[in-house]
Write a protein that holds these residues in place. Structure first.
Motif, PDB file in Angstrom:
ATOM      1  N   ARG A 208       0.593  -1.415   0.256  1.00  0.00           N
ATOM      2  CA  ARG A 208      -0.462   0.079   0.003  1.00  0.00           C
ATOM      3  C   ARG A 208       0.847   1.022  -0.455  1.00  0.00           C
ATOM      4  O   ARG A 208       0.739   2.287  -0.836  1.00  0.00           O
TER       5      ARG A 208
ATOM      6  N   TYR B 243       1.267   4.115  -3.226  1.00  0.00           N
ATOM      7  CA  TYR B 243       0.375   5.395  -2.822  1.00  0.00           C
ATOM      8  C   TYR B 243       1.322   6.170  -3.509  1.00  0.00           C
ATOM      9  O   TYR B 243       1.358   7.379  -4.301  1.00  0.00           O
TER      10      TYR B 243
ATOM     11  N   GLU C 239      -3.810  13.526  -2.161  1.00  0.00           N
ATOM     12  CA  GLU C 239      -4.811  11.978  -1.170  1.00  0.00           C
ATOM     13  C   GLU C 239      -3.819  11.086  -1.509  1.00  0.00           C
ATOM     14  O   GLU C 239      -3.678  10.115  -0.800  1.00  0.00           O
TER      15      GLU C 239
ATOM     16  N   ARG D  51      -2.402   8.699   1.885  1.00  0.00           N
ATOM     17  CA  ARG D  51      -3.028   7.436   2.540  1.00  0.00           C
ATOM     18  C   ARG D  51      -1.539   6.822   2.367  1.00  0.00           C
ATOM     19  O   ARG D  51      -1.627   5.738   3.386  1.00  0.00           O
TER      20      ARG D  51
ATOM     21  N   ARG E 151      -1.528   9.050  12.338  1.00  0.00           N
ATOM     22  CA  ARG E 151      -1.889   8.630  11.236  1.00  0.00           C
ATOM     23  C   ARG E 151      -1.258  10.603  10.961  1.00  0.00           C
ATOM     24  O   ARG E 151      -0.626  10.500  10.086  1.00  0.00           O
TER      25      ARG E 151
END
Length: 163
Positions: free
Chosen positions: A99, A103, A135, A139, A157
């Motif tokens: 991931r 991203y 964005e 992520r 985060r």
């Protein structure tokens, strides 16, 4: 005559085409990134996608250097050794790694494949793609925080640097 010229969509790479990391982190399949991110409307070549994935890996390495060192010193020979936790039958740490790289690579590609049309509508689409790149980067950084939280204290985060 409209003056439009059709460009053929590049042929997809074989499923087994991978970008190798460093042996501790697993490789990333090009088809996985291409299938999960809709970027460049089919115009992203295999060479450009490979370069973006490599850039995503470099960024991920920098973000995870201290975390990785601590896990290696704790005895993890590969990323998969960091946790036994699984999601959908796959190792949780490996899912987060994929991931992160996907991203970061997507953010890089979104920046390169912007609509540079001089019309107002084209400029609006370009601004939307900037938001998409931001964005995707957000992520990726959220996935970095999630991965850093494995085997240690939870990592927030949201990170803010004050100037």
């Amino acid at each position: 005559m409209t003056g439009l010229i059709s460009s053929p969509v590049p042929a997809p790479e074989p499923i087994e085409t991978m970008v190798d990391a460093d042996g501790w982190f697993p490789p990333i399949a090009l088809t996985d990134v291409r299938d999960r991110l809709r970027l460049g409307e089919g115009a992203v070549t295999t060479a450009r996608l490979t370069e973006a994935i490599e850039g995503g890996m470099v960024h991920a390495f920098r973000e995870l250097v201290d975390w990785r060192t601590a896990r290696v010193l704790a005895g993890a020979l590969i990323l998969e050794d960091v946790t036994d936790q699984e999601l959908n039958g796959r190792n949780f740490a490996v899912l987060l790694w994929e991931r992160i790289v996907r991203y970061f690579a997507g953010a890089d590609l979104a920046a390169d494949y912007r609509d540079v049309t001089a019309t107002d509508q084209g400029l609006d689409r370009s601004a939307e793609k900037d938001l998409t790149g931001d964005e995707l980067r957000r992520r990726a950084l959220a996935a970095v925080a999630d991965l850093r939280s494995i085997g240690g204290d939870p990592v927030a985060r949201n990170r803010v640097e004050l100037i």
